[in-house]
Scaffold this motif. Sequence first.
Motif, short mmCIF file in Angstrom:
data_model
loop_
_atom_site.label_atom_id
_atom_site.label_comp_id
_atom_site.label_asym_id
_atom_site.label_seq_id
_atom_site.Cartn_x
_atom_site.Cartn_y
_atom_site.Cartn_z
N SER A 17 72.67 18.76 35.27
CA SER A 17 73.50 18.03 36.23
C SER A 17 74.15 16.86 35.52
O SER A 17 73.47 16.14 34.77
CB SER A 17 72.61 17.54 37.38
OG SER A 17 73.30 16.64 38.21
N GLU A 18 75.44 16.69 35.75
CA GLU A 18 76.12 15.53 35.16
C GLU A 18 76.42 14.53 36.26
O GLU A 18 75.52 14.19 37.02
CB GLU A 18 77.39 16.00 34.43
CG GLU A 18 77.06 16.92 33.26
CD GLU A 18 78.27 17.64 32.72
OE1 GLU A 18 79.27 17.77 33.44
OE2 GLU A 18 78.19 18.09 31.55
N SER A 19 77.65 14.08 36.39
CA SER A 19 77.93 13.05 37.38
C SER A 19 78.38 13.63 38.71
O SER A 19 78.62 12.89 39.65
CB SER A 19 79.00 12.10 36.85
OG SER A 19 80.15 12.84 36.51
N SER A 20 78.49 14.95 38.81
CA SER A 20 78.91 15.53 40.08
C SER A 20 77.68 16.05 40.83
O SER A 20 76.56 15.90 40.37
CB SER A 20 79.89 16.68 39.84
OG SER A 20 79.18 17.82 39.39
N TYR A 21 77.93 16.67 41.96
CA TYR A 21 76.83 17.25 42.73
C TYR A 21 76.39 18.60 42.19
O TYR A 21 75.39 19.15 42.62
CB TYR A 21 77.29 17.44 44.19
CG TYR A 21 77.44 16.15 44.93
CD1 TYR A 21 78.65 15.47 44.94
CD2 TYR A 21 76.36 15.61 45.62
CE1 TYR A 21 78.78 14.28 45.62
CE2 TYR A 21 76.49 14.42 46.30
CZ TYR A 21 77.70 13.76 46.30
OH TYR A 21 77.84 12.58 46.98
N LYS A 22 77.15 19.12 41.25
CA LYS A 22 76.91 20.49 40.82
C LYS A 22 75.70 20.58 39.89
O LYS A 22 75.55 19.80 38.96
CB LYS A 22 78.15 20.97 40.06
CG LYS A 22 78.29 22.44 39.96
CD LYS A 22 79.69 22.77 39.44
CE LYS A 22 79.98 24.25 39.59
NZ LYS A 22 81.38 24.55 39.33
N LEU A 23 74.84 21.54 40.15
CA LEU A 23 73.74 21.91 39.25
C LEU A 23 74.20 23.16 38.52
O LEU A 23 74.48 24.16 39.15
CB LEU A 23 72.48 22.23 40.04
CG LEU A 23 71.35 21.25 40.14
CD1 LEU A 23 70.18 21.87 40.88
CD2 LEU A 23 70.91 20.74 38.78
N ILE A 24 74.22 23.09 37.20
CA ILE A 24 74.59 24.27 36.41
C ILE A 24 73.29 24.95 36.01
O ILE A 24 72.48 24.37 35.27
CB ILE A 24 75.36 23.88 35.14
CG1 ILE A 24 76.51 22.93 35.46
CG2 ILE A 24 75.84 25.12 34.40
CD1 ILE A 24 77.58 23.51 36.32
N PHE A 25 73.12 26.17 36.49
CA PHE A 25 71.88 26.89 36.21
C PHE A 25 72.05 27.84 35.03
O PHE A 25 73.12 28.42 34.83
CB PHE A 25 71.46 27.73 37.42
CG PHE A 25 70.82 26.92 38.52
CD1 PHE A 25 71.60 26.38 39.53
CD2 PHE A 25 69.45 26.73 38.55
CE1 PHE A 25 71.03 25.64 40.55
CE2 PHE A 25 68.86 26.01 39.57
CZ PHE A 25 69.65 25.45 40.57
N GLY A 26 70.97 28.04 34.28
CA GLY A 26 70.92 29.14 33.33
C GLY A 26 70.68 30.43 34.10
O GLY A 26 70.50 30.44 35.31
N SER A 27 70.67 31.52 33.36
CA SER A 27 70.52 32.83 34.01
C SER A 27 69.06 33.15 34.33
O SER A 27 68.79 34.16 34.97
CB SER A 27 71.11 33.92 33.12
OG SER A 27 70.57 33.82 31.84
N GLY A 28 68.15 32.31 33.90
CA GLY A 28 66.75 32.50 34.26
C GLY A 28 65.98 33.34 33.26
O GLY A 28 66.53 34.21 32.58
N THR A 29 64.68 33.07 33.16
CA THR A 29 63.75 33.87 32.36
C THR A 29 62.66 34.38 33.28
O THR A 29 62.00 33.59 33.95
CB THR A 29 63.11 33.04 31.23
OG1 THR A 29 64.12 32.59 30.34
CG2 THR A 29 62.07 33.87 30.48
N ARG A 30 62.53 35.70 33.31
CA ARG A 30 61.47 36.29 34.14
C ARG A 30 60.19 36.33 33.31
O ARG A 30 60.15 36.94 32.24
CB ARG A 30 61.86 37.70 34.58
CG ARG A 30 60.84 38.36 35.50
CD ARG A 30 61.32 39.74 35.95
NE ARG A 30 62.58 39.67 36.67
CZ ARG A 30 62.69 39.39 37.97
NH1 ARG A 30 61.61 39.16 38.69
NH2 ARG A 30 63.87 39.34 38.55
#
Lengths: 113, 116
Positions: A95-108
Amino acid sequence: AQKVTQAQTEISVVEKEDVTLDCVYETRDTTYYLFWYKQPPSGELVFLIRRNSFDEQNEISGRYSWNFQKSTSSFNFTITASQVVDSAVYFCALSESSYKLIFGSGTRLLVRP
Amino acid sequence: ETGVTQTPRHLVMGMTNKKSLKCEQHLGHNAMYWYKQSAKKPLELMFVYSLEERVENNSVPSRFSPECPNSSHLFLHLHTLQPEDSALYLCASSQARTGGGSETQYFGPGTRLLVL
Protein backbone atom coordinates in the motif's frame (compact mmCIF):
# COMPACT_ATOMS: atom_id res chain seq x y z
CA ALA A 1 4.79 1.13 -11.09
CA GLN A 2 3.59 -0.80 -8.07
CA LYS A 3 3.83 -4.53 -8.17
CA VAL A 4 3.99 -7.48 -5.78
CA THR A 5 5.45 -10.79 -6.91
CA GLN A 6 4.99 -14.08 -5.12
CA ALA A 7 6.92 -16.45 -7.31
CA GLN A 8 5.96 -19.59 -5.41
CA THR A 9 2.54 -20.67 -6.63
CA GLU A 10 2.28 -23.69 -4.38
CA ILE A 11 4.40 -25.19 -1.61
CA SER A 12 3.89 -28.57 0.03
CA VAL A 13 5.64 -29.49 3.27
CA VAL A 14 5.32 -32.14 5.93
CA GLU A 15 4.14 -31.06 9.35
CA LYS A 16 6.87 -29.64 11.61
CA GLU A 17 8.99 -28.48 8.70
CA ASP A 18 9.92 -24.82 8.45
CA VAL A 19 8.73 -23.01 5.35
CA THR A 20 9.47 -19.57 3.88
CA LEU A 21 7.11 -17.73 1.59
CA ASP A 22 8.78 -15.17 -0.65
CA CYS A 23 7.50 -11.71 -1.53
CA VAL A 24 9.20 -9.15 -3.75
CA TYR A 25 7.71 -5.72 -4.30
CA GLU A 26 8.21 -2.72 -6.57
CA THR A 27 7.39 0.85 -5.70
CA ARG A 28 8.71 4.34 -6.40
CA ASP A 29 7.39 5.77 -3.14
CA THR A 30 9.64 6.17 -0.14
CA THR A 31 6.71 5.73 2.23
CA TYR A 32 4.79 2.52 1.83
CA TYR A 33 3.32 -0.34 3.81
CA LEU A 34 3.64 -4.07 3.37
CA PHE A 35 1.18 -6.68 4.57
CA TRP A 36 0.70 -10.40 4.80
CA TYR A 37 -2.76 -11.96 4.82
CA LYS A 38 -3.84 -15.59 5.20
CA GLN A 39 -6.82 -16.99 3.30
CA PRO A 40 -8.02 -20.36 4.64
CA PRO A 41 -10.51 -22.45 2.60
CA SER A 42 -13.41 -20.57 4.21
CA GLY A 43 -12.42 -17.55 2.12
CA GLU A 44 -11.89 -14.81 4.66
CA LEU A 45 -8.65 -12.87 4.38
CA VAL A 46 -7.04 -12.80 7.81
CA PHE A 47 -4.61 -9.98 8.54
CA LEU A 48 -1.24 -11.20 9.84
CA ILE A 49 1.17 -8.26 9.83
CA ARG A 50 1.77 -4.71 8.62
CA ARG A 51 5.19 -3.14 8.16
CA ASN A 52 6.00 0.44 7.18
CA SER A 53 8.92 1.27 4.93
CA PHE A 54 10.88 2.96 7.70
CA ASP A 55 10.90 -0.01 10.00
CA GLU A 56 13.22 -2.76 8.82
CA GLN A 57 13.26 -4.64 12.09
CA ASN A 58 12.38 -8.26 11.69
CA GLU A 59 9.38 -9.43 13.63
CA ILE A 60 8.51 -12.68 15.34
CA SER A 61 5.08 -13.69 16.53
CA GLY A 62 4.95 -17.21 17.87
CA ARG A 63 5.80 -19.56 15.01
CA TYR A 64 5.60 -16.74 12.46
CA SER A 65 8.46 -14.44 11.54
CA TRP A 66 8.97 -11.82 8.88
CA ASN A 67 12.16 -10.62 7.22
CA PHE A 68 11.94 -7.17 5.61
CA GLN A 69 14.91 -6.14 3.46
CA LYS A 70 14.65 -2.86 1.57
CA SER A 71 17.93 -3.51 -0.24
CA THR A 72 16.35 -6.45 -2.08
CA SER A 73 12.73 -5.15 -1.94
CA SER A 74 11.67 -8.32 -0.18
CA PHE A 75 9.32 -9.08 2.68
CA ASN A 76 9.53 -12.81 3.33
CA PHE A 77 7.41 -14.81 5.74
CA THR A 78 8.62 -17.90 7.61
CA ILE A 79 6.50 -20.40 9.46
CA THR A 80 8.50 -22.48 11.93
CA ALA A 81 7.36 -26.01 12.79
CA SER A 82 4.44 -25.86 10.39
CA GLN A 83 1.08 -27.37 11.33
CA VAL A 84 -1.81 -28.67 9.26
CA VAL A 85 -3.87 -25.62 10.31
CA ASP A 86 -1.34 -23.43 8.50
CA SER A 87 -2.62 -24.78 5.17
CA ALA A 88 -4.03 -21.79 3.31
CA VAL A 89 -3.27 -19.30 0.59
CA TYR A 90 -0.98 -16.51 1.77
CA PHE A 91 -1.00 -13.08 0.16
CA CYS A 92 1.60 -10.37 0.34
CA ALA A 93 0.33 -6.84 -0.35
CA LEU A 94 1.65 -3.32 -0.82
CA SER A 95 0.00 0.00 0.00
CA GLU A 96 1.31 3.44 -0.86
CA SER A 97 -0.46 6.74 -0.31
CA SER A 98 -3.77 5.72 -1.87
CA TYR A 99 -6.48 3.41 -0.61
CA LYS A 100 -5.41 0.70 -3.00
CA LEU A 101 -3.86 -2.53 -1.71
CA ILE A 102 -1.77 -4.18 -4.41
CA PHE A 103 -1.87 -7.92 -3.86
CA GLY A 104 0.48 -10.59 -5.09
CA SER A 105 -0.99 -13.65 -6.74
CA GLY A 106 -0.71 -15.67 -3.55
CA THR A 107 1.16 -18.80 -2.46
CA ARG A 108 -0.86 -21.89 -1.65
CA LEU A 109 0.69 -23.72 1.30
CA LEU A 110 -0.21 -27.33 1.95
CA VAL A 111 1.00 -28.83 5.20
CA ARG A 112 0.67 -32.62 5.18
CA PRO A 113 0.37 -34.61 8.40
CA GLU B 1 -21.26 -9.53 15.86
CA THR B 2 -17.64 -8.60 15.56
CA GLY B 3 -15.34 -7.62 12.73
CA VAL B 4 -16.70 -7.47 9.20
CA THR B 5 -19.75 -9.50 8.25
CA GLN B 6 -21.13 -10.22 4.80
CA THR B 7 -24.46 -11.62 3.64
CA PRO B 8 -25.32 -13.78 1.90
CA ARG B 9 -22.34 -16.11 2.06
CA HIS B 10 -23.41 -17.89 -1.14
CA LEU B 11 -25.54 -16.63 -4.00
CA VAL B 12 -26.67 -18.21 -7.25
CA MET B 13 -28.36 -15.92 -9.73
CA GLY B 14 -29.47 -15.88 -13.32
CA MET B 15 -28.29 -13.27 -15.76
CA THR B 16 -31.58 -11.39 -15.60
CA ASN B 17 -31.85 -11.26 -11.80
CA LYS B 18 -31.21 -8.33 -9.52
CA LYS B 19 -29.62 -9.01 -6.16
CA SER B 20 -27.66 -7.14 -3.51
CA LEU B 21 -24.66 -8.05 -1.38
CA LYS B 22 -24.48 -6.59 2.09
CA CYS B 23 -21.46 -5.77 4.23
CA GLU B 24 -21.41 -4.49 7.79
CA GLN B 25 -18.39 -3.51 9.85
CA HIS B 26 -18.34 -3.40 13.65
CA LEU B 27 -14.84 -1.94 14.00
CA GLY B 28 -15.64 1.79 14.06
CA HIS B 29 -13.85 2.32 10.74
CA ASN B 30 -14.61 5.09 8.26
CA ALA B 31 -13.55 3.49 4.96
CA MET B 32 -15.07 0.47 3.24
CA TYR B 33 -14.08 -1.50 0.13
CA TRP B 34 -15.36 -4.05 -2.36
CA TYR B 35 -12.89 -6.51 -3.89
CA LYS B 36 -13.41 -9.22 -6.49
CA GLN B 37 -11.44 -12.47 -6.35
CA SER B 38 -11.68 -14.67 -9.44
CA ALA B 39 -10.10 -18.06 -9.82
CA LYS B 40 -7.24 -17.02 -12.03
CA LYS B 41 -6.70 -13.36 -11.18
CA PRO B 42 -5.23 -11.48 -8.24
CA LEU B 43 -7.58 -9.67 -5.92
CA GLU B 44 -9.07 -6.67 -7.71
CA LEU B 45 -10.21 -3.54 -5.94
CA MET B 46 -13.63 -2.49 -7.22
CA PHE B 47 -14.82 0.42 -5.08
CA VAL B 48 -13.68 2.46 -2.10
CA TYR B 49 -15.80 4.62 0.16
CA SER B 50 -14.25 6.95 2.69
CA LEU B 51 -16.51 8.88 5.05
CA GLU B 52 -19.43 7.62 2.93
CA GLU B 53 -18.09 9.20 -0.27
CA ARG B 54 -16.84 7.11 -3.16
CA VAL B 55 -13.13 7.83 -3.56
CA GLU B 56 -12.12 5.12 -6.02
CA ASN B 57 -13.92 3.31 -8.79
CA ASN B 58 -11.64 1.06 -10.76
CA SER B 59 -13.30 0.80 -14.17
CA VAL B 60 -16.00 -1.52 -12.94
CA PRO B 61 -18.91 -2.28 -15.31
CA SER B 62 -22.12 -0.44 -14.54
CA ARG B 63 -23.91 -3.70 -13.80
CA PHE B 64 -22.20 -3.40 -10.40
CA SER B 65 -23.56 -0.50 -8.35
CA PRO B 66 -22.24 0.26 -4.85
CA GLU B 67 -24.07 2.07 -2.09
CA CYS B 68 -22.73 3.29 1.24
CA PRO B 69 -25.58 4.69 3.37
CA ASN B 70 -23.36 5.15 6.46
CA SER B 71 -19.86 4.31 7.62
CA SER B 72 -20.89 0.88 8.92
CA HIS B 73 -22.77 -0.46 5.91
CA LEU B 74 -21.85 -1.12 2.31
CA PHE B 75 -23.94 -2.69 -0.42
CA LEU B 76 -23.16 -3.99 -3.88
CA HIS B 77 -26.20 -4.04 -6.14
CA LEU B 78 -26.02 -6.53 -8.99
CA HIS B 79 -28.09 -6.59 -12.17
CA THR B 80 -27.83 -8.36 -15.53
CA LEU B 81 -24.59 -10.03 -14.59
CA GLN B 82 -22.56 -12.28 -16.87
CA PRO B 83 -21.19 -15.75 -16.09
CA GLU B 84 -17.67 -14.27 -15.96
CA ASP B 85 -18.79 -12.23 -12.94
CA SER B 86 -18.86 -15.45 -10.91
CA ALA B 87 -16.29 -14.91 -8.15
CA LEU B 88 -15.73 -14.36 -4.45
CA TYR B 89 -16.71 -10.81 -3.50
CA LEU B 90 -14.89 -9.55 -0.43
CA CYS B 91 -15.71 -6.53 1.64
CA ALA B 92 -13.13 -4.79 3.81
CA SER B 93 -12.97 -1.85 6.16
CA SER B 94 -10.24 0.37 7.61
CA GLN B 95 -9.53 3.71 9.11
CA ALA B 96 -8.70 6.32 6.48
CA ARG B 97 -5.11 7.46 6.99
CA THR B 98 -4.39 11.13 7.68
CA GLY B 99 -2.64 12.45 4.60
CA GLY B 100 -4.14 9.91 2.27
CA GLY B 101 -4.63 6.21 1.93
CA SER B 102 -5.77 3.72 4.49
CA GLU B 103 -4.65 1.94 7.57
CA THR B 104 -4.83 -1.86 7.73
CA GLN B 105 -7.79 -3.30 5.89
CA TYR B 106 -9.83 -5.99 7.63
CA PHE B 107 -11.83 -8.35 5.49
CA GLY B 108 -15.15 -10.11 5.76
CA PRO B 109 -15.72 -13.79 4.87
CA GLY B 110 -16.89 -12.97 1.35
CA THR B 111 -19.89 -13.86 -0.78
CA ARG B 112 -19.39 -16.66 -3.32
CA LEU B 113 -21.40 -15.65 -6.36
CA LEU B 114 -22.32 -17.97 -9.20
CA VAL B 115 -23.99 -16.46 -12.26
CA LEU B 116 -25.79 -18.97 -14.48
